[in-house]
Structures are given as C-alpha cells and as structure tokens.
Scaffold this motif. Structure first.
Motif, mmCIF file in Angstrom:
data_model
loop_
_atom_site.group_PDB
_atom_site.id
_atom_site.type_symbol
_atom_site.label_atom_id
_atom_site.label_comp_id
_atom_site.label_asym_id
_atom_site.label_seq_id
_atom_site.Cartn_x
_atom_site.Cartn_y
_atom_site.Cartn_z
ATOM 1 N N GLY A 189 38.108 163.620 17.900
ATOM 2 C CA GLY A 189 36.751 163.916 18.327
ATOM 3 C C GLY A 189 36.717 164.545 19.714
ATOM 4 O O GLY A 189 37.757 164.819 20.316
ATOM 5 N N ALA A 190 35.518 164.726 20.226
ATOM 6 C CA ALA A 190 35.321 165.351 21.533
ATOM 7 C C ALA A 190 35.703 164.416 22.680
ATOM 8 O O ALA A 190 36.008 164.865 23.774
ATOM 9 C CB ALA A 190 33.879 165.804 21.681
ATOM 10 N N THR A 191 35.690 163.103 22.431
ATOM 11 C CA THR A 191 35.998 162.135 23.480
ATOM 12 C C THR A 191 37.022 161.127 22.967
ATOM 13 O O THR A 191 37.325 161.081 21.767
ATOM 14 C CB THR A 191 34.732 161.353 23.898
ATOM 15 O OG1 THR A 191 34.336 160.515 22.815
ATOM 16 C CG2 THR A 191 33.601 162.286 24.296
ATOM 17 N N SER A 192 37.504 160.299 23.870
ATOM 18 C CA SER A 192 38.453 159.257 23.469
ATOM 19 C C SER A 192 37.796 158.231 22.547
ATOM 20 O O SER A 192 38.459 157.609 21.728
ATOM 21 C CB SER A 192 39.041 158.570 24.699
ATOM 22 O OG SER A 192 38.023 157.966 25.463
ATOM 23 N N ARG A 193 36.480 158.068 22.640
ATOM 24 C CA ARG A 193 35.765 157.121 21.772
ATOM 25 C C ARG A 193 35.674 157.611 20.331
ATOM 26 O O ARG A 193 35.504 156.824 19.412
ATOM 27 C CB ARG A 193 34.356 156.869 22.298
ATOM 28 C CG ARG A 193 34.353 156.148 23.617
ATOM 29 C CD ARG A 193 32.950 155.824 23.969
ATOM 30 N NE ARG A 193 32.706 154.458 23.522
ATOM 31 C CZ ARG A 193 31.774 153.701 24.002
ATOM 32 N NH1 ARG A 193 30.946 154.169 24.905
ATOM 33 N NH2 ARG A 193 31.624 152.471 23.569
ATOM 34 N N THR A 194 35.759 158.917 20.147
ATOM 35 C CA THR A 194 35.640 159.482 18.800
ATOM 36 C C THR A 194 36.975 159.986 18.263
ATOM 37 O O THR A 194 37.012 160.707 17.269
ATOM 38 C CB THR A 194 34.600 160.618 18.768
ATOM 39 O OG1 THR A 194 34.975 161.617 19.714
ATOM 40 C CG2 THR A 194 33.210 160.102 19.087
ATOM 41 N N THR A 195 38.066 159.600 18.911
ATOM 42 C CA THR A 195 39.405 159.957 18.439
ATOM 43 C C THR A 195 40.089 158.668 17.994
ATOM 44 O O THR A 195 40.256 157.745 18.784
ATOM 45 C CB THR A 195 40.213 160.658 19.547
ATOM 46 O OG1 THR A 195 39.517 161.844 19.937
ATOM 47 C CG2 THR A 195 41.603 161.028 19.068
ATOM 48 N N PHE A 196 40.440 158.609 16.720
ATOM 49 C CA PHE A 196 40.999 157.375 16.168
ATOM 50 C C PHE A 196 41.884 157.682 14.962
ATOM 51 O O PHE A 196 41.853 158.776 14.418
ATOM 52 C CB PHE A 196 39.874 156.430 15.746
ATOM 53 C CG PHE A 196 38.963 157.014 14.696
ATOM 54 C CD1 PHE A 196 39.224 156.821 13.342
ATOM 55 C CD2 PHE A 196 37.854 157.759 15.060
ATOM 56 C CE1 PHE A 196 38.396 157.369 12.376
ATOM 57 C CE2 PHE A 196 37.016 158.305 14.100
ATOM 58 C CZ PHE A 196 37.291 158.106 12.751
ATOM 59 N N TYR A 197 42.664 156.693 14.568
ATOM 60 C CA TYR A 197 43.404 156.799 13.312
ATOM 61 C C TYR A 197 42.998 155.629 12.434
ATOM 62 O O TYR A 197 42.514 154.606 12.920
ATOM 63 C CB TYR A 197 44.917 156.855 13.525
ATOM 64 C CG TYR A 197 45.562 155.623 14.107
ATOM 65 C CD1 TYR A 197 46.205 154.694 13.286
ATOM 66 C CD2 TYR A 197 45.557 155.398 15.485
ATOM 67 C CE1 TYR A 197 46.815 153.567 13.833
ATOM 68 C CE2 TYR A 197 46.173 154.285 16.029
ATOM 69 C CZ TYR A 197 46.796 153.369 15.195
ATOM 70 O OH TYR A 197 47.404 152.263 15.722
ATOM 71 N N SER A 198 43.152 155.801 11.144
ATOM 72 C CA SER A 198 42.743 154.752 10.216
ATOM 73 C C SER A 198 43.719 154.657 9.049
ATOM 74 O O SER A 198 44.449 155.594 8.756
ATOM 75 C CB SER A 198 41.326 155.020 9.709
ATOM 76 O OG SER A 198 41.288 156.244 9.012
ATOM 77 N N PHE A 199 43.703 153.483 8.427
ATOM 78 C CA PHE A 199 44.535 153.216 7.262
ATOM 79 C C PHE A 199 43.985 151.987 6.547
ATOM 80 O O PHE A 199 43.149 151.263 7.087
ATOM 81 C CB PHE A 199 46.006 153.007 7.655
ATOM 82 C CG PHE A 199 46.229 151.864 8.616
ATOM 83 C CD1 PHE A 199 46.484 150.574 8.159
ATOM 84 C CD2 PHE A 199 46.189 152.088 9.990
ATOM 85 C CE1 PHE A 199 46.695 149.523 9.058
ATOM 86 C CE2 PHE A 199 46.392 151.049 10.887
ATOM 87 C CZ PHE A 199 46.645 149.755 10.424
ATOM 88 N N THR A 200 44.458 151.772 5.350
ATOM 89 C CA THR A 200 44.117 150.566 4.599
ATOM 90 C C THR A 200 45.308 149.628 4.679
ATOM 91 O O THR A 200 46.440 150.029 4.398
ATOM 92 C CB THR A 200 43.805 150.912 3.131
ATOM 93 O OG1 THR A 200 42.702 151.818 3.102
ATOM 94 C CG2 THR A 200 43.466 149.667 2.334
ATOM 95 N N CYS A 201 45.057 148.390 5.068
ATOM 96 C CA CYS A 201 46.130 147.410 5.195
ATOM 97 C C CYS A 201 46.748 147.167 3.817
ATOM 98 O O CYS A 201 46.036 146.817 2.871
ATOM 99 C CB CYS A 201 45.595 146.095 5.768
ATOM 100 S SG CYS A 201 46.859 144.795 5.827
#
Length: 96
Positions: free
Chosen positions: A51-63
């Motif tokens: 994303g545009a900021t650190s708050r909107t930059t993430f990674y995701s997965f299903t455990c």
C-alpha cells in the motif's frame, strides 16, 4: 554445439540447459498468532499487499494448522524477501 556455414556456433536447447540443476522452492518461516503454531510455507501460500503507507502494506496466509486467516505487517525488508522469493504481490492504489 555445432558450427554453421558462417563459422558461428549454434547452440541446441539440450546443450543450453545441460548444466542446469533443479532449484529447490523458496520456503518462508511463519507463525500463527491464534494457535501459536510455527511452520514453513511455500511462496504460493502467501500473498503480499503493498500500500501507500506502512499501515497498508502487509502479507497474509491461511494457517495450515488451525485454518485462521493471518495478516501481518510487512516492512521494507519483508517486502524485499517476499517479492524476491516469488510471493504474489498486489499493489494497492490510493483513491486520493
């Protein structure tokens, strides 16, 4: 390899790939905050959103242990590692 009439060497597909070895897939260590499981995931099991900021930059997965949807922040170094390891990336655009 063979030599053509002009004296230039031609390379066959077989000779071009003769020295190549198979490459092991990249694995990433991850943990689940819900079940506290620790495991390794292939790049295909992860998604990265930039994303545009650190708050909107993430990674995701299903455990893989409990099935929980996990989302964690991704700083610059994590982004670099994940993109370099072949994780699919989604670039989020601001609506401003």
């Amino acid at each position: 390899m063979s030599e053509s009439m002009s004296g230039v060497r031609e390379m066959t597909v077989a000779s071009a790939f003769a020295g190549m070895r198979s490459v092991a897939p990249v694995m990433f260590r991850a943990g689940c905050p819900d079940c506290r499981g620790s495991f390794e995931l292939a790049a295909s099991a992860l998604r990265l959103a930039i994303g545009a900021t650190s708050r909107t930059t993430f990674y995701s997965f299903t455990c893989p242990e409990c099935g929980a949807a996990v989302r964690k922040p991704a700083g610059e170094r994590i982004v670099e590692l994940l993109t370099g390891g072949g994780v699919r990336t989604l670039r989020l655009h601001s609506t401003v």
